[in-house]
Design a protein around this motif. Structure first.
Motif, PDB file in Angstrom:
ATOM      1  N   SER A 124       0.824  -1.204   0.000  1.00 14.26           N
ATOM      2  CA  SER A 124       0.000   0.000   0.000  1.00 14.26           C
ATOM      3  C   SER A 124       0.865   1.264   0.000  1.00 14.26           C
ATOM      4  CB  SER A 124      -0.947  -0.013   1.201  1.00 14.26           C
ATOM      5  OG  SER A 124      -0.211  -0.077   2.411  1.00 14.26           O
ATOM      6  N   PRO A 125       0.267   2.419  -0.321  1.00 11.75           N
ATOM      7  CA  PRO A 125       1.029   3.672  -0.383  1.00 11.75           C
ATOM      8  C   PRO A 125       1.808   3.953   0.903  1.00 11.75           C
ATOM      9  CG  PRO A 125      -1.129   3.989  -1.362  1.00 11.75           C
ATOM     10  CD  PRO A 125      -1.135   2.609  -0.756  1.00 11.75           C
ATOM     11  N   GLY A 126       3.101   4.235   0.753  1.00 11.15           N
ATOM     12  CA  GLY A 126       3.943   4.593   1.887  1.00 11.15           C
ATOM     13  C   GLY A 126       4.351   3.445   2.781  1.00 11.15           C
ATOM     14  N   ALA A 127       3.950   2.222   2.468  1.00  9.55           N
ATOM     15  CA  ALA A 127       4.247   1.071   3.340  1.00  9.55           C
ATOM     16  C   ALA A 127       5.683   0.591   3.155  1.00  9.55           C
ATOM     17  CB  ALA A 127       3.270  -0.055   3.077  1.00  9.55           C
ATOM     18  N   VAL A 128       6.180  -0.096   4.192  1.00  7.03           N
ATOM     19  CA  VAL A 128       7.567  -0.554   4.227  1.00  7.03           C
ATOM     20  C   VAL A 128       7.614  -2.004   4.681  1.00  7.03           C
ATOM     21  CG1 VAL A 128       9.829  -0.241   5.314  1.00  7.03           C
ATOM     22  CG2 VAL A 128       8.399   1.756   4.788  1.00  7.03           C
ATOM     23  N   TRP A 129       8.344  -2.833   3.928  1.00 11.68           N
ATOM     24  CA  TRP A 129       8.714  -4.145   4.436  1.00 11.68           C
ATOM     25  C   TRP A 129       9.990  -3.916   5.223  1.00 11.68           C
ATOM     26  CZ3 TRP A 129       5.819  -7.824   1.167  1.00 11.68           C
ATOM     27  CH2 TRP A 129       5.573  -9.014   1.838  1.00 11.68           C
ATOM     28  N   PRO A 130       9.930  -3.994   6.563  1.00  9.33           N
ATOM     29  CA  PRO A 130      11.055  -3.522   7.384  1.00  9.33           C
ATOM     30  C   PRO A 130      12.352  -4.291   7.141  1.00  9.33           C
ATOM     31  CG  PRO A 130       9.076  -3.867   8.711  1.00  9.33           C
ATOM     32  CD  PRO A 130       8.810  -4.486   7.378  1.00  9.33           C
ATOM     33  N   LEU A 131      13.443  -3.704   7.604  1.00 10.23           N
ATOM     34  CA  LEU A 131      14.750  -4.342   7.484  1.00 10.23           C
ATOM     35  C   LEU A 131      14.714  -5.782   7.987  1.00 10.23           C
ATOM     36  CD1 LEU A 131      17.218  -1.537   8.651  1.00 10.23           C
ATOM     37  CD2 LEU A 131      17.244  -2.672   6.417  1.00 10.23           C
ATOM     38  N   HIS A 132      15.271  -6.688   7.175  1.00 13.51           N
ATOM     39  CA  HIS A 132      15.334  -8.105   7.552  1.00 13.51           C
ATOM     40  C   HIS A 132      16.587  -8.693   6.912  1.00 13.51           C
ATOM     41  CE1 HIS A 132      12.913  -7.606   3.892  1.00 13.51           C
ATOM     42  NE2 HIS A 132      13.434  -8.746   3.484  1.00 13.51           N
ATOM     43  N   PRO A 133      17.146  -9.729   7.522  1.00 13.55           N
ATOM     44  CA  PRO A 133      18.417 -10.275   7.042  1.00 13.55           C
ATOM     45  C   PRO A 133      18.240 -11.418   6.036  1.00 13.55           C
ATOM     46  CG  PRO A 133      17.880 -11.246   9.154  1.00 13.55           C
ATOM     47  CD  PRO A 133      16.765 -10.289   8.835  1.00 13.55           C
ATOM     48  N   GLY A 180      25.973 -12.048   3.814  1.00 12.47           N
ATOM     49  CA  GLY A 180      24.893 -11.551   4.662  1.00 12.47           C
ATOM     50  C   GLY A 180      24.683 -10.064   4.564  1.00 12.47           C
ATOM     51  N   MET A 181      23.393  -9.660   4.552  1.00 11.61           N
ATOM     52  CA  MET A 181      23.056  -8.247   4.561  1.00 11.61           C
ATOM     53  C   MET A 181      21.627  -8.092   5.057  1.00 11.61           C
ATOM     54  SD  MET A 181      22.409  -7.311   0.510  1.00 11.61           S
ATOM     55  CE  MET A 181      22.043  -5.595   0.883  1.00 11.61           C
ATOM     56  N   TRP A 182      21.318  -6.888   5.530  1.00 11.19           N
ATOM     57  CA  TRP A 182      19.952  -6.510   5.902  1.00 11.19           C
ATOM     58  C   TRP A 182      19.422  -5.578   4.822  1.00 11.19           C
ATOM     59  CZ3 TRP A 182      17.459  -7.278  10.893  1.00 11.19           C
ATOM     60  CH2 TRP A 182      18.213  -8.064  11.782  1.00 11.19           C
ATOM     61  N   HIS A 183      18.140  -5.748   4.483  1.00 12.71           N
ATOM     62  CA  HIS A 183      17.560  -4.821   3.526  1.00 12.71           C
ATOM     63  C   HIS A 183      16.060  -4.694   3.749  1.00 12.71           C
ATOM     64  CE1 HIS A 183      16.209  -7.723   0.066  1.00 12.71           C
ATOM     65  NE2 HIS A 183      15.850  -8.160   1.235  1.00 12.71           N
ATOM     66  N   LEU A 189      30.014 -14.597  -0.855  1.00 17.25           N
ATOM     67  CA  LEU A 189      30.476 -13.455  -1.641  1.00 17.25           C
ATOM     68  C   LEU A 189      30.251 -12.132  -0.902  1.00 17.25           C
ATOM     69  CD1 LEU A 189      29.050 -14.565  -5.090  1.00 17.25           C
ATOM     70  CD2 LEU A 189      31.468 -14.525  -4.442  1.00 17.25           C
ATOM     71  N   THR A 190      30.948 -11.095  -1.343  1.00 15.48           N
ATOM     72  CA  THR A 190      30.734  -9.762  -0.798  1.00 15.48           C
ATOM     73  C   THR A 190      29.394  -9.231  -1.298  1.00 15.48           C
ATOM     74  OG1 THR A 190      33.097  -9.311  -0.760  1.00 15.48           O
ATOM     75  CG2 THR A 190      31.628  -7.407  -0.700  1.00 15.48           C
ATOM     76  N   PRO A 191      28.538  -8.736  -0.416  1.00 10.88           N
ATOM     77  CA  PRO A 191      27.239  -8.215  -0.853  1.00 10.88           C
ATOM     78  C   PRO A 191      27.377  -7.052  -1.834  1.00 10.88           C
ATOM     79  CG  PRO A 191      27.241  -8.574   1.516  1.00 10.88           C
ATOM     80  CD  PRO A 191      28.659  -8.725   1.060  1.00 10.88           C
ATOM     81  N   THR A 192      26.557  -7.066  -2.868  1.00 11.06           N
ATOM     82  CA  THR A 192      26.526  -5.989  -3.850  1.00 11.06           C
ATOM     83  C   THR A 192      25.087  -5.760  -4.308  1.00 11.06           C
ATOM     84  OG1 THR A 192      26.882  -7.492  -5.718  1.00 11.06           O
ATOM     85  CG2 THR A 192      28.837  -6.485  -4.736  1.00 11.06           C
ATOM     86  N   VAL A 193      24.804  -4.530  -4.740  1.00 14.07           N
ATOM     87  CA  VAL A 193      23.496  -4.179  -5.299  1.00 14.07           C
ATOM     88  C   VAL A 193      23.721  -3.352  -6.556  1.00 14.07           C
ATOM     89  CG1 VAL A 193      21.287  -3.021  -4.931  1.00 14.07           C
ATOM     90  CG2 VAL A 193      22.439  -4.114  -3.004  1.00 14.07           C
ATOM     91  N   ASP A 230      19.384  -0.728   2.324  1.00 16.99           N
ATOM     92  CA  ASP A 230      20.089  -1.700   3.155  1.00 16.99           C
ATOM     93  C   ASP A 230      20.286  -1.131   4.555  1.00 16.99           C
ATOM     94  OD1 ASP A 230      22.220   0.099   3.047  1.00 16.99           O
ATOM     95  OD2 ASP A 230      23.350  -1.067   1.585  1.00 16.99           O
ATOM     96  N   GLU A 231      21.080  -1.842   5.362  1.00 12.48           N
ATOM     97  CA  GLU A 231      21.241  -1.419   6.754  1.00 12.48           C
ATOM     98  C   GLU A 231      21.969  -0.084   6.888  1.00 12.48           C
ATOM     99  OE1 GLU A 231      24.429  -4.796   6.422  1.00 12.48           O
ATOM    100  OE2 GLU A 231      22.691  -4.105   5.274  1.00 12.48           O
ATOM    101  N   HIS A 232      22.613   0.363   5.811  1.00 17.89           N
ATOM    102  CA  HIS A 232      23.304   1.648   5.828  1.00 17.89           C
ATOM    103  C   HIS A 232      22.429   2.769   5.256  1.00 17.89           C
ATOM    104  CE1 HIS A 232      26.787  -0.724   6.825  1.00 17.89           C
ATOM    105  NE2 HIS A 232      26.695  -1.396   5.698  1.00 17.89           N
TER     106      HIS A 232
END
Length: 241
Positions: A53-62, A102-105, A130-134, A81-83
């Motif tokens: 929905s508008p403005g909604a967020v799937w919160p940070l998760h690993p 591993g990463m949080w996003h 591997l090193t996380p990349t986006v 991401d976590e940064h």
């Protein structure tokens, strides 16, 4: 073998998330949905079509050791991401994430005045730790019109690179148009009608929000009965379904 999955046969989920709600169509076992007949398709582990929905967020998760591909099917998708780093995808755009060690996003609807729809696919990696990349890529409608455009692939130079034996294509197929796709040995195809349709895959009718699994074929012909937005996932089948 060609097996059609009708929209009503695909698991539907809904519920609250931060700042709003989500509705999802989950093609394979995910979260509290478990189906022994649909745990994976070769290298493809998750195929979720979610609207938030508008403005909604799937919160940070690993996550850890998965290759993630996100396709924006409507609205504006914001990844963070976590940064707090991320990017915005608009309709037709694609993002690839190597989660690696591993990463949080989080997944965010970047607009407060409209829902956002995104299709997220997870793939088993060919290399772990591997090193996380986006990275992401903007895609114009004209680029994918009446062709299968490689979005993410380890073998197509114009596509985003993925550390998995998976090739993801998008297509806007105009009514009456036909495209063909060759399938190599030990590979399978998972096709999804994102919008429009129906399409016919070697004569089998696939409606909007329907999917088709293709195994043991040397290729397929895809013909649009109406203007159609498609995703086509070509994966190695070693490791089972």
């Amino acid at each position: 073998m060609i097996v059609v999955r009708l929209p009503e046969d695909i698991h539907q989920a809904e519920g609250p998330i931060e700042g709003g709600t989500f509705r999802g169509r989950w093609h394979f076992s995910f979260g509290d949905y478990s189906d022994p007949g649909f745990r994976r398709f070769g290298a493809l582990r998750v195929f979720n079509d979610d609207t938030i929905s508008p403005g909604a967020v799937w919160p940070l998760h690993p996550h850890r050791d998965i290759e993630v591909v996100t396709y924006c099917a409507g609205g504006e998708f914001l990844h963070a991401d976590e940064h707090g780093e991320g990017g915005v995808l608009k309709k037709g755009d694609v993002q690839h994430t190597t989660v690696g060690r591993g990463m949080w996003h989080s997944e965010i609807n970047n607009r407060r005045d409209a829902p956002m729809r995104f299709i997220q696919m997870w793939f088993y990696p060919s290399v772990e730790g591997l090193t996380p990349t986006v990275e992401q890529k903007a895609v114009k409608k004209a680029e994918r019109t009446n062709r299968l455009l490689p979005l993410v692939s380890p073998v197509h130079a114009e596509a985003l690179f993925i550390h998995s034996d998976a090739r993801i294509y998008s297509s806007f197929l105009e009514e009456g148009k036909l495209v063909k796709h060759a399938i190599e040995a030990q590979r399978g195809v998972y096709l999804y009608v994102v919008e429009g349709g129906p399409v016919r895959v070697d004569g089998e009718r696939v409606p909007v929000l329907g999917a088709v699994k293709v195994e043991g074929e040397e290729g397929i012909a895809i013909k649009a009965g109406g203007d159609s937005e498609l995703l086509v996932v070509d994966v190695v089948m070693v490791g089972g379904v």
